[in-house]
Design a protein around this motif. Structure first.
Motif, PDB file in Angstrom:
ATOM      1  N   SER A 259      54.912  35.153  30.573  1.00 34.36           N
ATOM      2  CA  SER A 259      55.994  35.470  29.648  1.00 34.36           C
ATOM      3  C   SER A 259      55.690  34.916  28.252  1.00 34.36           C
ATOM      4  O   SER A 259      55.841  35.611  27.242  1.00 34.36           O
ATOM      5  CB  SER A 259      57.310  34.912  30.171  1.00 34.36           C
TER       6      SER A 259
ATOM      7  N   PRO B 130      56.843  44.794  29.515  1.00 33.15           N
ATOM      8  CA  PRO B 130      57.611  44.032  30.515  1.00 33.15           C
ATOM      9  C   PRO B 130      58.726  43.177  29.911  1.00 33.15           C
ATOM     10  O   PRO B 130      59.709  42.882  30.577  1.00 33.15           O
ATOM     11  CB  PRO B 130      56.555  43.129  31.163  1.00 33.15           C
TER      12      PRO B 130
ATOM     13  N   LEU C 164      60.613  44.154  27.441  1.00 33.04           N
ATOM     14  CA  LEU C 164      61.677  45.045  27.013  1.00 33.04           C
ATOM     15  C   LEU C 164      62.242  45.907  28.141  1.00 33.04           C
ATOM     16  O   LEU C 164      63.206  46.618  27.940  1.00 33.04           O
ATOM     17  CB  LEU C 164      61.153  45.968  25.900  1.00 33.04           C
ATOM     18  N   SER C 165      61.623  45.845  29.308  1.00 30.99           N
ATOM     19  CA  SER C 165      62.021  46.698  30.419  1.00 30.99           C
ATOM     20  C   SER C 165      62.703  45.878  31.512  1.00 30.99           C
ATOM     21  O   SER C 165      62.515  44.673  31.614  1.00 30.99           O
ATOM     22  CB  SER C 165      60.788  47.387  31.002  1.00 30.99           C
ATOM     23  N   THR C 166      63.453  46.579  32.345  1.00 34.21           N
ATOM     24  CA  THR C 166      64.089  45.923  33.491  1.00 34.21           C
ATOM     25  C   THR C 166      63.306  46.150  34.777  1.00 34.21           C
ATOM     26  O   THR C 166      63.677  45.614  35.814  1.00 34.21           O
ATOM     27  CB  THR C 166      65.522  46.455  33.684  1.00 34.21           C
ATOM     28  N   ARG C 167      62.230  46.915  34.718  1.00 35.22           N
ATOM     29  CA  ARG C 167      61.412  47.167  35.915  1.00 35.22           C
ATOM     30  C   ARG C 167      60.651  45.899  36.279  1.00 35.22           C
ATOM     31  O   ARG C 167      59.896  45.358  35.482  1.00 35.22           O
ATOM     32  CB  ARG C 167      60.414  48.284  35.651  1.00 35.22           C
ATOM     33  N   SER C 168      60.838  45.430  37.487  1.00 33.79           N
ATOM     34  CA  SER C 168      60.222  44.166  37.897  1.00 33.79           C
ATOM     35  C   SER C 168      58.727  44.304  38.144  1.00 33.79           C
ATOM     36  O   SER C 168      57.990  43.338  37.986  1.00 33.79           O
ATOM     37  CB  SER C 168      60.907  43.620  39.140  1.00 33.79           C
TER      38      SER C 168
ATOM     39  N   GLU D  62      55.660  43.984  34.967  1.00 37.42           N
ATOM     40  CA  GLU D  62      55.004  42.756  34.496  1.00 37.42           C
ATOM     41  C   GLU D  62      53.620  42.622  35.135  1.00 37.42           C
ATOM     42  O   GLU D  62      52.643  42.367  34.456  1.00 37.42           O
ATOM     43  CB  GLU D  62      55.894  41.554  34.821  1.00 37.42           C
TER      44      GLU D  62
END
Length: 181
Positions: free
Chosen positions: A32, A104, A106-110, A113
């Protein structure tokens, strides 16, 4: 025992465990941080190469380049590859690097990342290697200096080092294996 269904039909792909280990949590935090830094550096690179590409297309001289010979470098024999300005290739590379590092965040898809780690490593490695080649041309062939070229190389190498550090600290490796139960 029932026959196994063909791949992709009735099988569940498990990308990560339900309860992350402390090492995995530290890995997620490292990535991150790396993605935030890489996104910021990539945006600086986008700004720089956008300016250089714009100047190249309108045929203007480079402003604010300091006491170096940026204009002769950016219009010289090594300034384009197959007719495409190197600054435009740099712009495309920085945009791709930004997309891989920021998606990753800006997105909510796990799964995004983990899925963008390898492309991020490949793009940053390519950019660092190509900038090393261009700087060696600048120094050993053209015998000149270009502030913009050195800034772009520093950005490329900084991104590479941050991504490489995160990749080598990954406890599961850069690509986590897919476990099929």
């Amino acid at each position: 025992m029932a026959p196994r269904p063909p791949f992709g039909q009735g099988r569940v792909l498990k990308l990560r465990s339900e309860t992350p280990s402390p090492a995995l949590a530290a890995d997620e935090e490292q990535w991150s941080f790396t993605r935030r830094v890489t996104s910021g550096l990539a945006l600086v690179g986008v700004c720089e190469t956008s300016y250089l590409t714009w100047q190249n297309f309108i045929g203007a001289s480079i402003v604010q380049c300091g006491p170096t010979e940026c204009g002769s470098v950016l219009t010289g024999p090594y300034s384009s590859i197959f007719g495409i300005p190197v600054s435009a290739l740099g712009l495309a590379s920085y945009l791709l690097l930004f997309a891989c590092s920021a998606a990753p965040l800006l997105s909510t898809r796990s799964d995004l990342e983990r899925r963008t780690r390898l492309p991020l490593l490949v793009v940053s490695t390519f950019m660092a290697s190509f900038s090393l080649y261009l700087i060696s041309l600048l120094i050993f062939k053209l015998h000149t200096a270009c502030t913009s070229c050195f800034v772009s190389a520093a950005l490329s190498w900084s991104n590479f080092f941050f991504v490489q550090k995160a990749a080598t600290s990954d406890p599961d490796g850069i690509i986590q294996p897919i476990i099929i139960p």
